[in-house]
Write an enzyme that holds these catalytic residues in place. Structure first.
Site, short mmCIF file in Angstrom:
data_model
loop_
_atom_site.label_atom_id
_atom_site.label_comp_id
_atom_site.label_asym_id
_atom_site.label_seq_id
_atom_site.Cartn_x
_atom_site.Cartn_y
_atom_site.Cartn_z
N HIS A 89 13.18 -12.73 39.06
CA HIS A 89 14.17 -13.70 39.54
C HIS A 89 15.43 -13.55 38.73
O HIS A 89 15.38 -13.42 37.50
CB HIS A 89 13.63 -15.13 39.40
CG HIS A 89 14.45 -16.14 40.16
ND1 HIS A 89 14.24 -16.41 41.49
CD2 HIS A 89 15.49 -16.92 39.78
CE1 HIS A 89 15.11 -17.32 41.90
NE2 HIS A 89 15.89 -17.65 40.87
N ASP A 167 13.06 -28.58 44.82
CA ASP A 167 14.11 -27.66 44.34
C ASP A 167 15.14 -27.40 45.43
O ASP A 167 16.34 -27.38 45.16
CB ASP A 167 13.52 -26.35 43.84
CG ASP A 167 14.63 -25.39 43.42
OD1 ASP A 167 15.44 -25.80 42.57
OD2 ASP A 167 14.73 -24.29 43.97
N ARG A 174 23.12 -29.92 43.88
CA ARG A 174 23.85 -29.42 42.69
C ARG A 174 25.04 -28.58 43.11
O ARG A 174 26.10 -28.63 42.50
CB ARG A 174 22.89 -28.57 41.83
CG ARG A 174 21.91 -29.41 41.03
CD ARG A 174 20.80 -28.55 40.47
NE ARG A 174 21.29 -27.47 39.64
CZ ARG A 174 20.71 -26.26 39.53
NH1 ARG A 174 19.61 -26.00 40.20
NH2 ARG A 174 21.22 -25.35 38.76
N SER A 189 14.68 -25.25 38.03
CA SER A 189 14.82 -24.78 39.42
C SER A 189 14.16 -23.42 39.58
O SER A 189 13.34 -23.20 40.50
CB SER A 189 16.32 -24.70 39.75
OG SER A 189 16.55 -23.89 40.87
N LYS A 193 9.97 -22.83 41.45
CA LYS A 193 9.68 -21.95 42.60
C LYS A 193 8.70 -20.85 42.21
O LYS A 193 7.80 -20.50 42.94
CB LYS A 193 10.97 -21.24 43.06
CG LYS A 193 11.93 -22.09 43.83
CD LYS A 193 13.04 -21.24 44.44
CE LYS A 193 14.09 -20.80 43.45
NZ LYS A 193 15.11 -21.75 43.12
N1 URA Z 1 18.58 -19.62 40.57
C1 URA Z 1 17.80 -20.67 40.90
O1 URA Z 1 16.77 -20.52 41.54
N2 URA Z 1 18.17 -21.89 40.52
C2 URA Z 1 19.29 -22.13 39.81
O2 URA Z 1 19.55 -23.25 39.48
C3 URA Z 1 20.09 -21.03 39.46
C4 URA Z 1 19.72 -19.78 39.86
#
Ligand code: URA
Length: 430
Positions: A89, A167, A174, A189, A193
């Site tokens: 990620h 999220d 946000r 966040s 996930k």
């Molecule tokens: N990637 C994410 O999944 N969440 C964030 O807040 C920033 C980048």
């Protein structure tokens, strides 16, 4: 237990720490629509200004995971062999199409990659927005489809949907309330996930620099430390690379233009920085997954990574034989003089692309699949007077003046080539 939203907001506004019960309640009530958007917006701003300590961040993350389903990826097999699962990620950058290249590389090397991906956030691009520029591609996959696709294709890239649904709501809120760049909110966040998607290991690409959500190396180290610690606390093997985002990655930023560049990399070519980061992240992912008998670079040379990408797109309804969209209108920027391309500022490119229509300014807004920029001369490359340096694409030409003014000042033709910058700045484990 039920709480009063204004009281929770005031606790954080005044610098207090939220209790576990308050966090559990507010995330659950918000997900069910029982805490109003205005109230959550106020709480997010209070968190942005006051922060959350590690205990609060762990609890906030756990509450987000509990807001929805968890994928159960135990017992996946292909051709009778157990499949190791691993994901990556990125915290978000400009021209960051690495998911599109690294996922098929790792799948071609024998690990399975369940990738719950996101949409654009602020000026940073989103993997799903890019993939949806492919005709017919769907990111909405039922959990059982994800499991099956991991066994048949070895990878799936999908919208989180019912995985950590809190999220998705918080992410969108946000984005429009100036509360994106908060360490505990980013950490929770990302990790909610990734924990919900059930992979066995995770490699984080924490972007540092002008085009990243967090600009300072020290703060990015803290973010990486928090996320690897959160992973370890939940039994997820997690590693983080800190990588440069002062310059955009590769020579294209936007939606379909990035898919096109990813296809060049999968065909064995493409810009050196995109190839380098793809291979480095793939190597980290494979090592963490315990798959060490395959060379990621070979999968680019022999076409097996490209085969995996094609199989993934087909399994998700996409048609790569249809031409990728490109904005109906284009403008070019040419060099007023000869020299060398100096540094190109990632933030300037991110804003340009966003203003061309590749990102959103309101939640749920449709992005333009054909909006984007091609960078014809990259830092350190020679430039001749009158040569094309950038081409901007959009379907809505009235966007050009604002996009051009974002690009202005974000690059220069110079006499002395800029110093080469390392792409990988640090590596951290929990
Ligand atoms: N990637 C994410 O999944 N969440 C964030 O807040 C920033 C980048």
């Amino acid at each position: 237990m039920s709480f009063d939203a204004p009281a929770v907001i005031k606790t954080k506004r005044d610098g207090g720490r939220l209790t576990d019960a308050e966090i559990d309640w507010v995330i659950d009530a918000y997900t069910r629509g029982r805490v109003a958007e205005e109230q959550m917006a106020a709480l997010l701003m209070a968190i942005f200004l006051r922060g959350m300590d590690y205990r609060e961040t762990v609890r906030w993350t756990t509450a987000m995971v509990s807001s929805g389903d968890r994928l159960d990826l135990r017992g996946l097999r292909r051709a009778g062999h157990p499949l190791a699962t691993v994901d990556k990620h990125s915290t978000g950058g400009v021209g960051d199409k690495i998911t599109l290249t690294v996922v098929p590389v790792v799948a071609a090397c024998g690990a399975a990659v369940p990738q719950a991906a996101g949409r654009g956030l602020g000026h940073t691009g989103g993997t799903l927005d890019k993939l949806e520029s492919i005709a017919g591609f769907t990111a909405h996959l039922p959990n059982e489809h994800v499991r099956q696709q991991l066994c048949t294709v070895g990878a799936a890239i999908f919208a989180a949907g019912q995985l950590a649904p809190a999220d998705a709501k918080l992410y969108a809120l946000r984005d429009i309330t100036g509360t994106v760049e908060s360490l505990p909110l980013i950490a929770s966040s990302v990790m909610s996930k990734k924990l919900a998607e059930g992979a066995g290991a995770l490699v984080l690409d924490v972007k540092v620099g002008s085009g990243a959500l967090i600009k300072s190396v020290a703060q990015c180290r803290e973010l990486a430390h928090t996320m690897t610690r959160l992973g370890a606390a939940h039994g997820l093997r997690t590693r983080a690379l800190l990588t440069d985002m002062n310059r955009p990655l590769g020579g294209a930023a936007g939606n379909a233009v990035e898919v096109a560049e990813a296809l060049e990399v999968l065909a064995g070519g493409g810009p050196p920085d995109v190839v380098e980061l793809t291979l480095r992240l793939a190597a980290e992912m494979l090592e963490l997954a315990g798959v060490d008998d395959r060379d990621p670079a070979q999968s680019l040379r022999d076409g097996t990574a490209m085969d995996r990408f094609r199989a993934l797109v087909t399994a998700q309804g996409g048609d790569l034989s249809a031409p990728l969209p490109i904005g109906a209108c284009s403008e070019t920027v040419t060099a007023a003089r000869g020299g060398t391309m100096g540094d190109i500022d990632a933030m300037a490119i991110g804003l340009t692309v966003w203003r061309l229509g590749a990102g959103r300014s309101r939640p749920g807004e449709r992005v333009q699949p054909g909006a984007g920029i091609r960078i014809h001369r990259r830092p350190g490359e020679p430039v001749a007077a009158g040569e094309r340096l950038f081409t901007l694409y959009t379907d809505t030409p009235e966007r050009f003046p604002a996009a051009m003014s974002a690009l202005d000042g974000g690059w220069r033709v110079v006499d002395t080539p800029p110093r080469p910058q390392p792409l990988i700045l640090d590596r951290m484990t929990s």
